[in-house]
Design a protein around this motif. Structure first.
Motif, PDB file in Angstrom:
ATOM      1  N   LEU A  22       0.822  -1.212   0.000  1.00  0.00           N
ATOM      2  CA  LEU A  22       0.000   0.000   0.000  1.00  0.00           C
ATOM      3  C   LEU A  22       0.856   1.261   0.000  1.00  0.00           C
ATOM      4  O   LEU A  22       0.490   2.267  -0.612  1.00  0.00           O
ATOM      5  CB  LEU A  22      -0.934  -0.011   1.207  1.00  0.00           C
ATOM      6  N   ILE A  23       2.001   1.213   0.681  1.00  0.00           N
ATOM      7  CA  ILE A  23       2.892   2.376   0.669  1.00  0.00           C
ATOM      8  C   ILE A  23       3.393   2.648  -0.742  1.00  0.00           C
ATOM      9  O   ILE A  23       3.351   3.781  -1.238  1.00  0.00           O
ATOM     10  CB  ILE A  23       4.067   2.158   1.634  1.00  0.00           C
ATOM     11  N   ALA A  25       2.087   1.453  -3.558  1.00  0.00           N
ATOM     12  CA  ALA A  25       0.959   1.713  -4.452  1.00  0.00           C
ATOM     13  C   ALA A  25       0.486   3.157  -4.356  1.00  0.00           C
ATOM     14  O   ALA A  25       0.016   3.744  -5.348  1.00  0.00           O
ATOM     15  CB  ALA A  25      -0.183   0.760  -4.145  1.00  0.00           C
ATOM     16  N   GLY A  26       0.603   3.752  -3.166  1.00  0.00           N
ATOM     17  CA  GLY A  26       0.236   5.164  -3.033  1.00  0.00           C
ATOM     18  C   GLY A  26       1.106   6.057  -3.912  1.00  0.00           C
ATOM     19  O   GLY A  26       0.607   6.983  -4.559  1.00  0.00           O
ATOM     20  N   TRP A  27       2.393   5.753  -3.963  1.00  0.00           N
ATOM     21  CA  TRP A  27       3.274   6.495  -4.856  1.00  0.00           C
ATOM     22  C   TRP A  27       2.945   6.204  -6.319  1.00  0.00           C
ATOM     23  O   TRP A  27       3.014   7.100  -7.174  1.00  0.00           O
ATOM     24  CB  TRP A  27       4.729   6.136  -4.576  1.00  0.00           C
ATOM     25  N   LEU A  29       0.092   5.621  -7.619  1.00  0.00           N
ATOM     26  CA  LEU A  29      -1.118   6.359  -8.003  1.00  0.00           C
ATOM     27  C   LEU A  29      -0.876   7.863  -8.061  1.00  0.00           C
ATOM     28  O   LEU A  29      -1.513   8.565  -8.854  1.00  0.00           O
ATOM     29  CB  LEU A  29      -2.242   6.052  -7.011  1.00  0.00           C
ATOM     30  N   ALA A  30       0.027   8.350  -7.218  1.00  0.00           N
ATOM     31  CA  ALA A  30       0.208   9.801  -7.114  1.00  0.00           C
ATOM     32  C   ALA A  30       1.184  10.352  -8.137  1.00  0.00           C
ATOM     33  O   ALA A  30       1.041  11.512  -8.563  1.00  0.00           O
ATOM     34  CB  ALA A  30       0.681  10.156  -5.701  1.00  0.00           C
ATOM     35  N   ASN A 182       9.097   5.417  -3.431  1.00  0.00           N
ATOM     36  CA  ASN A 182       8.953   6.114  -4.704  1.00  0.00           C
ATOM     37  C   ASN A 182       9.462   5.253  -5.851  1.00  0.00           C
ATOM     38  O   ASN A 182       8.793   5.105  -6.894  1.00  0.00           O
ATOM     39  CB  ASN A 182       9.714   7.441  -4.627  1.00  0.00           C
ATOM     40  N   GLY A 185       7.312   2.076  -6.393  1.00  0.00           N
ATOM     41  CA  GLY A 185       6.011   2.356  -6.992  1.00  0.00           C
ATOM     42  C   GLY A 185       6.095   2.954  -8.377  1.00  0.00           C
ATOM     43  O   GLY A 185       5.130   3.581  -8.838  1.00  0.00           O
TER      44      GLY A 185
END
Length: 358
Positions: A22-23, A25-27, A29-30, A182, A185
């Motif tokens: 999830l950490i 994946a957040g990057w 997506l962002a 970073n 992801g």
């Protein structure tokens, strides 16, 4: 004494997998496309490798007027070469909507600075780019890369828990820094390389330092698989991989605890995963240490699994003269360094291959 196949409760390493994923994946997506280091080069390389373009003789001039190797990729895969870097160059930074996208899937020459990188990583993430050569495919490729890195970091956390070191487990968690997340992801092999190095280090430390009661046959097999997978990733992702792997193995060999050698060697050999010298001999030999066999004169045929002990006292009879019990200074000075050598840490490390034959 022969151990059972399971020793101690298995650590719940799988709980770390969704957290690390999830950490990253957040990057994923962002970040805008090419929002991190050289992602445009790796995206073009991933598409090219998946479509069979392992090498290229074509070149093209990029935005900085540098001539680079180029691959044929769909125009819809990335923004045009003129504004693919517009979000961060030239300064000042601008919103990601400055990038101009097209739906045209005609193949165009796209430069890539990663044209000579190993194709292994790009085969892993390249399929979504071929199926959907647009922002959707890039996002899916990023998520695959994030999942692979998260699996290696979760395995490293499990190895740290198997060792019984909460401090090492905390260190694994802290390796998920913003920079590592970073890279994990994004379409970039550096994130997977970082995770592989951490996994190999933790797995080797667990094999070489875990107490006897914590390592069962099943646990050793899993740790060996983690070492093998992490080593394969390090060796194939980038050119510096073999050097990094050698440094990791050397550091773990220096931290090896000889008391852990019988447990890991016996279990691993029964699992059929290692040669007769056991798992501790591999990092010791890789580090260039000398590992001689146990002297034949000191072996005990009755108890081959236990290193024979040398008695520090000599036999004495009442009728013997006083001069007989006292050795000359030359003999004593020769014997004392020998005894000190066998009891030193280096001597203990040299015993590791013999211990693992049990």
């Amino acid at each position: 004494m022969r151990r059972s196949s399971v020793a101690g409760p298995a650590p719940r390493w799988w709980l770390y997998l969704p957290a690390f994923f999830l950490i990253a994946a957040g990057w994923a997506l962002a970040l805008p496309v090419n929002g991190t280091y050289d992602e445009k080069d790796h995206i073009a390389r991933a598409y090219a490798v998946t479509t069979g373009q392992l090498t290229t003789h074509r070149t093209v001039v990029d935005r900085r007027d540098d001539r680079k190797p180029a691959f044929l990729v769909p125009a819809s895969l990335m923004p045009s070469n003129s504004n693919v870097d517009c979000a961060w160059a030239p300064r000042p930074a601008r919103p990601a909507d400055c990038q101009h996208w097209t739906t045209d899937r005609a193949r165009v020459l796209t430069p890539s600075g990663a044209a000579r990188y190993s194709p292994v990583y790009y085969l892993l993430v390249g399929a979504p780019l071929v199926l959907a050569p647009d922002r959707t495919g890039i996002l899916l490729a990023r998520l695959i890369s994030a999942l692979a890195a998260a699996a290696l970091l979760a395995g490293a956390a499990g190895a740290a828990l198997r060792l019984g070191s909460r401090l090492l487990a905390l260190g694994v968690v802290l390796t998920a820094t913003p920079m590592a997340a970073n890279l994990a992801g994004s379409v970039n092999p550096n994130g997977l390389e970082i995770a592989a190095g951490v996994a190999v280090c933790c797995a080797l430390l667990a094999l070489l330092r875990a107490p006897h009661a914590r390592l069962g046959d099943h646990a050793v097999r899993r740790l060996l698989v983690l070492v093998a997978v992490g080593s394969l990733v390090l060796l194939t992702v980038r050119q510096l991989g073999p050097v990094l792997l050698m440094l990791v193995v050397t550091a773990c060999a220096a931290l090896a605890r000889p008391a852990a050698s019988p447990s890991c060697g016996g279990a691993a050999r029964r699992a059929g995963s290692l040669p007769a010298h056991g798992c501790s001999a591999w990092p010791v030999r890789s580090a260039g240490w000398r590992t001689p066999a146990w002297p034949a004169s000191l072996r005990s045929p009755a108890t081959p699994s236990t290193p024979p002990r040398r008695s520090s006292r000599r036999s004495w009879s009442p009728g013997a003269s006083r001069s007989t019990s006292n050795r000359s200074s030359a003999s004593s000075t020769t014997a004392r360094p020998s005894r000190r050598w066998w009891s030193s840490r280096r001597g203990a490390c040299c015993w590791a291959p013999w211990w693992c034959r049990a």
